[in-house]
Design a protein around this motif. Structure first.
Motif, PDB file in Angstrom:
ATOM      1  N   SER A  59       0.841  -1.182   0.000  1.00 28.86           N
ATOM      2  CA  SER A  59       0.000   0.000   0.000  1.00 28.86           C
ATOM      3  C   SER A  59       0.881   1.237   0.000  1.00 28.86           C
ATOM      4  O   SER A  59       2.028   1.210   0.426  1.00 28.86           O
ATOM      5  N   LEU A 165      -6.923   3.199   3.995  1.00 31.65           N
ATOM      6  CA  LEU A 165      -8.261   3.785   3.884  1.00 31.65           C
ATOM      7  C   LEU A 165      -8.126   5.290   3.932  1.00 31.65           C
ATOM      8  O   LEU A 165      -7.530   5.832   4.882  1.00 31.65           O
ATOM      9  N   THR A 171      -9.736   3.384  -1.248  1.00 28.16           N
ATOM     10  CA  THR A 171      -8.633   2.474  -0.960  1.00 28.16           C
ATOM     11  C   THR A 171      -7.857   2.259  -2.246  1.00 28.16           C
ATOM     12  O   THR A 171      -8.432   2.430  -3.334  1.00 28.16           O
ATOM     13  N   PHE A 216      -6.090  -4.399   5.799  1.00 31.64           N
ATOM     14  CA  PHE A 216      -6.203  -2.941   5.832  1.00 31.64           C
ATOM     15  C   PHE A 216      -5.459  -2.420   7.058  1.00 31.64           C
ATOM     16  O   PHE A 216      -5.604  -2.960   8.152  1.00 31.64           O
ATOM     17  N   ALA A 242     -13.925   1.355  -0.387  1.00 35.53           N
ATOM     18  CA  ALA A 242     -13.309   0.316   0.458  1.00 35.53           C
ATOM     19  C   ALA A 242     -14.304  -0.801   0.774  1.00 35.53           C
ATOM     20  O   ALA A 242     -13.900  -1.927   1.078  1.00 35.53           O
ATOM     21  N   TRP A 254      -8.973  -6.232   9.140  1.00 35.07           N
ATOM     22  CA  TRP A 254      -8.844  -4.796   9.378  1.00 35.07           C
ATOM     23  C   TRP A 254      -8.025  -4.605  10.652  1.00 35.07           C
ATOM     24  O   TRP A 254      -8.431  -5.059  11.723  1.00 35.07           O
TER      25      TRP A 254
END
Ligand code: 6PG
Length: 269
Positions: A59, A165, A171, A216, A242, A254
């Protein structure tokens, strides 16, 4: 939501909507990074045992920086199978790799320059180029070659995809009310983001939801309204992209710090 580690597994089935995820609330960003590092190490070990290689999509943004820095230190810097790891990205900004805003540049400085990963196993999105539609098609081809699947076939399954997020519910670079949110065939596309007046290159829902594990990472009070809306609000994926992330057969985890989880009402086990 209380202090320290809390686990909630929420299964909502109604109509077409299915949400099944594990939520862990950690005390702060440091605990969040530690939990994520431990999970990366475990998933990498399982992937090597199963297939002899580990495939991860990183990410961008600021939240994963602490994780990447931690993975570049002992024990992770030597215990993770960097020699058998393929690193991809979930999305990239339209800037050169050395730019402050480059997701590649951030990961290179905080992690990739500090571990023994061969250069050919680092698959950067060349988003500094002019034709981002071509860059997206080429990246799709690079993924297909790396996984040994024909382009256009069912997307391959990354062992692990890390996502963040945004405060607006985006996302990767799947931003609210943008074209890429509605993509159902391509694995990688150029996405125009009017709110940022720029284009991005991003993985799409079909390949994100093929992953074996999606994690996430969400930190900070400014994310609390978006996290509450995404996890507990009505289904509205065009406004909250998301919500589109629900692995077909993989796990969805998460990891949130207490500040980001401050507005959640989820039951705890
Ligand atoms: C990017 C990211 C993006 C990010 C969120 C959260 O390129 O910006 O991939 O999806 O994860 O915007 O960003 P922060 O972690 O900086 O809040």
């Amino acid at each position: 939501m209380g202090n320290g580690r809390t686990t909630a597994r929420v299964r909502k089935t109604g109509g077409a909507e299915r949400r099944s995820y594990r939520l862990l609330v950690l005390a702060d960003q440091t605990a969040l990074a530690k939990e994520a590092a431990e999970r990366c190490a475990r998933i990498a070990e399982e992937a090597i045992a199963r297939a002899g290689r580990f495939t991860i999509a990183l990410s961008g943004g600021s939240t994963p920086k602490l994780l990447y820095s931690l993975l570049a230190t002992e024990p992770y810097s030597t215990s993770l199978p960097w020699q058998q790891t393929h690193v991809f990205w979930g999305d990239e900004r339209a800037v050169p790799p050395g730019d402050h805003d480059s997701n590649f540049g951030m990961a290179k400085a905080t992690l990739l320059d500090r571990v023994a990963i061969p250069g050919y196993r680092v698959h950067r999105m060349q988003a500094e180029r002019d034709d981002l539609d071509l860059v997206a098609r080429e990246y799709e081809g690079e993924i297909a070659r790396s996984f040994g699947v024909p382009p256009g076939a069912e997307p391959p399954a990354f062992d692990l995809i890390l996502l963040g997020l945004g405060p607006d519910g985006h996302t990767a670079s799947l931003f609210p009310h943008t074209e890429a949110v509605r993509e159902r065939a391509r694995w990688v596309v150029r996405n125009h983001v009017p709110t940022l007046k720029t284009d991005r290159v991003t993985l799409t829902t079909p390949i994100l939801n093929q992953a074996s594990t999606v994690i996430f990472l969400v930190a900070g009070a400014e994310k609390a309204p978006a996290l509450q809306a995404v996890l507990e609000g009505p289904a509205d994926p065009d406004r909250l992209p998301a919500q589109l992330i629900q692995p077909t057969s993989g796990r969805l985890i998460w990891l949130a710090d207490r500040a980001a989880a401050g507005m959640l009402t989820a039951r705890t086990e």
